[in-house]
Design a protein around this motif. Sequence first.
Motif, PDB file in Angstrom:
ATOM      1  N   GLN A   3       6.635 -34.918  -8.955  1.00  0.00           N
ATOM      2  CA  GLN A   3       7.148 -34.989 -10.327  1.00  0.00           C
ATOM      3  C   GLN A   3       7.019 -36.426 -10.827  1.00  0.00           C
ATOM      4  N   ILE A   4       6.482 -36.613 -11.999  1.00  0.00           N
ATOM      5  CA  ILE A   4       6.330 -37.951 -12.569  1.00  0.00           C
ATOM      6  C   ILE A   4       7.582 -38.305 -13.350  1.00  0.00           C
ATOM      7  N   GLU A   5       8.165 -39.455 -13.018  1.00  0.00           N
ATOM      8  CA  GLU A   5       9.369 -39.903 -13.711  1.00  0.00           C
ATOM      9  C   GLU A   5       9.070 -40.139 -15.188  1.00  0.00           C
ATOM     10  N   VAL A  15       6.888 -38.617 -27.094  1.00  0.00           N
ATOM     11  CA  VAL A  15       6.963 -39.958 -27.674  1.00  0.00           C
ATOM     12  C   VAL A  15       6.872 -39.822 -29.180  1.00  0.00           C
ATOM     13  N   LYS A  16       7.792 -40.446 -29.890  1.00  0.00           N
ATOM     14  CA  LYS A  16       7.735 -40.431 -31.353  1.00  0.00           C
ATOM     15  C   LYS A  16       6.743 -41.490 -31.816  1.00  0.00           C
ATOM     16  N   VAL A  17       5.777 -41.062 -32.614  1.00  0.00           N
ATOM     17  CA  VAL A  17       4.754 -41.960 -33.145  1.00  0.00           C
ATOM     18  C   VAL A  17       4.879 -41.980 -34.660  1.00  0.00           C
ATOM     19  N   ASP A  18       5.062 -43.160 -35.202  1.00  0.00           N
ATOM     20  CA  ASP A  18       5.142 -43.326 -36.648  1.00  0.00           C
ATOM     21  C   ASP A  18       3.722 -43.296 -37.215  1.00  0.00           C
ATOM     22  N   PRO A  19       3.520 -42.679 -38.368  1.00  0.00           N
ATOM     23  CA  PRO A  19       2.177 -42.625 -38.957  1.00  0.00           C
ATOM     24  C   PRO A  19       1.516 -43.993 -39.107  1.00  0.00           C
ATOM     25  N   SER A  20       2.313 -45.038 -39.281  1.00  0.00           N
ATOM     26  CA  SER A  20       1.741 -46.378 -39.419  1.00  0.00           C
ATOM     27  C   SER A  20       1.121 -46.875 -38.109  1.00  0.00           C
ATOM     28  N   GLN A  21       1.414 -46.215 -36.985  1.00  0.00           N
ATOM     29  CA  GLN A  21       0.866 -46.603 -35.684  1.00  0.00           C
ATOM     30  C   GLN A  21      -0.467 -45.913 -35.386  1.00  0.00           C
ATOM     31  N   PHE A  40       3.784 -46.201 -20.787  1.00  0.00           N
ATOM     32  CA  PHE A  40       3.767 -45.037 -19.896  1.00  0.00           C
ATOM     33  C   PHE A  40       2.388 -44.842 -19.267  1.00  0.00           C
ATOM     34  N   VAL A  41       1.347 -44.895 -20.091  1.00  0.00           N
ATOM     35  CA  VAL A  41      -0.011 -44.677 -19.587  1.00  0.00           C
ATOM     36  C   VAL A  41      -0.422 -45.804 -18.649  1.00  0.00           C
ATOM     37  N   GLU A  46      -2.383 -44.171 -12.208  1.00  0.00           N
ATOM     38  CA  GLU A  46      -2.846 -43.532 -10.981  1.00  0.00           C
ATOM     39  C   GLU A  46      -2.300 -42.114 -10.820  1.00  0.00           C
ATOM     40  N   GLU A  47      -1.157 -41.806 -11.454  1.00  0.00           N
ATOM     41  CA  GLU A  47      -0.513 -40.510 -11.276  1.00  0.00           C
ATOM     42  C   GLU A  47      -0.880 -39.483 -12.347  1.00  0.00           C
ATOM     43  N   ILE A  48      -1.443 -39.925 -13.456  1.00  0.00           N
ATOM     44  CA  ILE A  48      -1.733 -39.025 -14.563  1.00  0.00           C
ATOM     45  C   ILE A  48      -2.990 -38.208 -14.256  1.00  0.00           C
TER      46      ILE A  48
END
Length: 67
Positions: A3-5, A15-21, A40-41, A46-48
Amino acid sequence: MAQIEGLDTDGKKVVKVDPSQVVVAKDGSISINNEELKKFVTEKKEEIAKDLHLILMGSSCGCQCCC
């Protein structure tokens, strides 16, 4: 696979991403400049799984899971 923490019980990272991002280039490529997602990435590289899917959902989609 262990399980990935940082994932929810369904194995999803929300993850909340704002349109400006979000930047869409002329060639159609998309760039997301979000520190939480980037961290996170980078930390979990290595785990993804190689078949990772990124699903973008708008806050007006009607679901309650991502808003």
